[in-house]
Design a protein around this motif. Structure first.
Motif, short mmCIF file in Angstrom:
data_model
loop_
_atom_site.label_atom_id
_atom_site.label_comp_id
_atom_site.label_asym_id
_atom_site.label_seq_id
_atom_site.Cartn_x
_atom_site.Cartn_y
_atom_site.Cartn_z
N PHE A 123 20.16 3.94 -40.89
CA PHE A 123 20.98 5.14 -40.92
C PHE A 123 20.16 6.40 -40.60
CE2 PHE A 123 23.88 2.77 -44.01
CZ PHE A 123 24.71 2.36 -42.98
N THR A 124 18.90 6.41 -41.03
CA THR A 124 18.05 7.56 -40.72
C THR A 124 17.92 7.75 -39.22
OG1 THR A 124 16.79 7.32 -42.77
CG2 THR A 124 15.74 8.54 -40.99
N ASN A 125 17.84 6.65 -38.48
CA ASN A 125 17.69 6.74 -37.03
C ASN A 125 19.03 6.93 -36.32
OD1 ASN A 125 17.41 5.34 -34.16
ND2 ASN A 125 15.40 6.07 -34.78
N VAL A 126 20.02 6.13 -36.69
CA VAL A 126 21.32 6.17 -35.99
C VAL A 126 22.02 7.51 -36.20
CG1 VAL A 126 23.64 5.17 -35.98
CG2 VAL A 126 21.65 3.68 -35.96
N LEU A 127 21.82 8.14 -37.35
CA LEU A 127 22.48 9.41 -37.64
C LEU A 127 21.67 10.62 -37.16
CD1 LEU A 127 23.89 8.67 -41.21
CD2 LEU A 127 25.11 8.65 -39.03
N ASN A 128 20.74 10.37 -36.26
CA ASN A 128 19.94 11.45 -35.69
C ASN A 128 20.33 11.67 -34.23
OD1 ASN A 128 18.03 13.30 -34.92
ND2 ASN A 128 16.26 12.06 -35.46
N PRO A 129 21.13 12.70 -33.92
CA PRO A 129 21.56 12.91 -32.53
C PRO A 129 20.41 13.25 -31.60
CG PRO A 129 22.17 14.79 -33.90
CD PRO A 129 21.67 13.72 -34.83
N LYS A 130 19.28 13.68 -32.16
CA LYS A 130 18.12 13.96 -31.30
C LYS A 130 17.60 12.68 -30.66
CE LYS A 130 16.44 18.22 -33.41
NZ LYS A 130 15.28 18.93 -34.01
N ALA A 131 17.77 11.55 -31.36
CA ALA A 131 17.39 10.27 -30.77
C ALA A 131 18.27 9.96 -29.57
CB ALA A 131 17.52 9.15 -31.82
N ALA A 132 19.56 10.30 -29.68
CA ALA A 132 20.48 10.10 -28.56
C ALA A 132 20.06 10.94 -27.36
CB ALA A 132 21.91 10.45 -28.98
N LEU A 133 19.72 12.20 -27.61
CA LEU A 133 19.32 13.09 -26.53
C LEU A 133 18.03 12.60 -25.87
CD1 LEU A 133 20.04 16.58 -28.15
CD2 LEU A 133 21.47 15.27 -26.58
N PHE A 134 17.11 12.07 -26.68
CA PHE A 134 15.86 11.55 -26.14
C PHE A 134 16.12 10.42 -25.15
CE2 PHE A 134 12.48 8.31 -26.52
CZ PHE A 134 11.39 9.04 -26.06
N PHE A 135 16.97 9.48 -25.54
CA PHE A 135 17.22 8.33 -24.68
C PHE A 135 18.16 8.66 -23.52
CE2 PHE A 135 15.67 6.05 -28.48
CZ PHE A 135 14.64 5.34 -27.87
N VAL A 136 19.04 9.63 -23.70
CA VAL A 136 19.87 10.08 -22.58
C VAL A 136 18.99 10.67 -21.48
CG1 VAL A 136 21.52 11.87 -21.88
CG2 VAL A 136 22.01 10.44 -23.84
N ALA A 137 17.95 11.39 -21.88
CA ALA A 137 17.02 11.96 -20.90
C ALA A 137 16.10 10.90 -20.30
CB ALA A 137 16.20 13.06 -21.55
N LEU A 138 15.77 9.88 -21.10
CA LEU A 138 14.79 8.88 -20.68
C LEU A 138 15.39 7.76 -19.81
CD1 LEU A 138 11.86 7.79 -20.94
CD2 LEU A 138 12.63 6.57 -23.00
N MET A 139 16.53 7.23 -20.21
CA MET A 139 17.06 6.03 -19.58
C MET A 139 17.33 6.16 -18.09
SD MET A 139 16.91 3.62 -21.73
CE MET A 139 17.90 2.37 -20.91
N PRO A 140 17.90 7.29 -17.59
CA PRO A 140 18.16 7.37 -16.14
C PRO A 140 16.91 7.22 -15.28
CG PRO A 140 19.36 9.08 -17.30
CD PRO A 140 18.41 8.46 -18.30
N GLN A 141 15.75 7.45 -15.86
CA GLN A 141 14.51 7.30 -15.10
C GLN A 141 14.11 5.84 -14.93
OE1 GLN A 141 11.38 10.09 -16.45
NE2 GLN A 141 12.94 11.00 -17.80
N PHE A 142 14.75 4.97 -15.71
CA PHE A 142 14.39 3.55 -15.67
C PHE A 142 15.58 2.63 -15.38
CE2 PHE A 142 11.28 5.69 -18.31
CZ PHE A 142 10.08 5.18 -17.85
N VAL A 143 16.80 3.12 -15.57
CA VAL A 143 18.00 2.31 -15.34
C VAL A 143 18.91 3.05 -14.38
CG1 VAL A 143 20.02 1.23 -16.37
CG2 VAL A 143 17.86 1.27 -17.62
N SER A 144 19.16 2.48 -13.23
CA SER A 144 20.05 3.09 -12.25
C SER A 144 21.49 2.64 -12.51
CB SER A 144 19.63 2.71 -10.84
OG SER A 144 19.78 1.31 -10.64
N SER A 145 22.41 3.26 -11.80
CA SER A 145 23.82 2.92 -11.99
C SER A 145 24.13 1.48 -11.59
CB SER A 145 24.71 3.87 -11.17
OG SER A 145 24.35 3.80 -9.79
N GLY A 146 23.28 0.91 -10.74
CA GLY A 146 23.51 -0.46 -10.30
C GLY A 146 22.71 -1.50 -11.07
N SER A 147 22.09 -1.08 -12.13
CA SER A 147 21.27 -2.01 -12.91
C SER A 147 22.13 -3.05 -13.61
CB SER A 147 20.44 -1.24 -13.94
OG SER A 147 19.53 -0.36 -13.31
N SER A 148 21.56 -4.23 -13.78
CA SER A 148 22.29 -5.32 -14.40
C SER A 148 22.21 -5.22 -15.92
CB SER A 148 21.70 -6.66 -13.96
OG SER A 148 20.37 -6.79 -14.44
N VAL A 149 23.06 -6.01 -16.58
CA VAL A 149 23.04 -6.08 -18.04
C VAL A 149 21.70 -6.62 -18.52
CG1 VAL A 149 24.09 -7.18 -20.05
CG2 VAL A 149 25.53 -6.38 -18.17
#
Length: 211
Positions: A123-149
């Motif tokens: 809960f400490t991690n999931v209830l931290n929106p800053k974690a969401a912002l971190f990964f929203v900024a990070l993921m597009p650099q490694f996962v493209s729109s055509g990436s597989s599951v």
């Protein structure tokens, strides 16, 4: 296709993020010092699962919704800040409460199983929106729109493994030194510092705004 250098780079960034001081670190340290290595490792696993959830959410666009929706961001922020303030207040109460030496073979009163410690870390991690912002900024650099599951799953598991590895080290180091932390004076200092840190982080989170 995600290459090995990309995977290594992603894992390094996530690990460095996990190592930065924050509520996750404070919770794992206090749980390890108060209740022992097993409970610290359970809290560490909860934090890592929270990171896994955010990576998947960022890759699927759910976290992006949180980042762009003022209402969703505010709800998670308020709930997360309240939870951190609650944990901080509980730690401060423990620091101010007089009592005998902590018995090393028993967890904290009211925390009689590892699932409670796991939930605390999660809960400490999931209830931290800053974690969401971190990964929203990070993921597009490694996962493209055509990436597989499969590619998304690989990155999610890398994040899970790196985070749990770091916090397992923290939990084991603190757990090994638990006889020191169990001394009433040391325990009060740890609880006091952890409580103050969690309250400060909760206030900071409550005042946070979307970038």
């Amino acid at each position: 296709m995600t290459s090995l250098p990309q995977i290594a780079g992603f894992g390094t960034i996530v690990l460095l993020g996990a190592m930065s001081p924050g509520p996750d670190f404070a919770v794992v340290v206090r749980r390890s010092a108060a209740s022992g290595r097993l409970y610290g490792m359970a809290a560490a696993t909860g934090v890592a699962v929270g990171v896994f959830v955010w990576v998947v959410a960022a890759a699927t666009g759910i976290a992006a919704l949180l980042a762009t929706s003022a209402m969703a961001f505010t709800v998670v922020k308020v709930v997360g800040a309240a939870y951190l303030l609650y944990l901080g207040a509980r730690a401060l109460r423990s620091a101010l409460r007089s009592g005998g030496e902590l018995k090393l073979d028993l967890p904290d009163p009211g925390r009689r199983n590892a699932w409670a410690a796991f939930a605390e870390g999660l809960f400490t991690n999931v209830l931290n929106p800053k974690a969401a912002l971190f990964f929203v900024a990070l993921m597009p650099q490694f996962v493209s729109s055509g990436s597989s599951v499969g590619e998304t799953l690989v990155l999610s598991l890398i994040a899970l493994a790196g985070t749990v590895a770091w916090f397992m080290v923290v939990a084991n180091v603190v757990g090994t030194l638990r006889k020191v932390f169990a001394r009433p004076a040391v325990r009060r200092v740890v609880d006091g510092l952890t409580g103050a840190a969690l309250i400060a982080l909760g206030v900071k989170l409550a005042a946070a705004t979307r970038p």
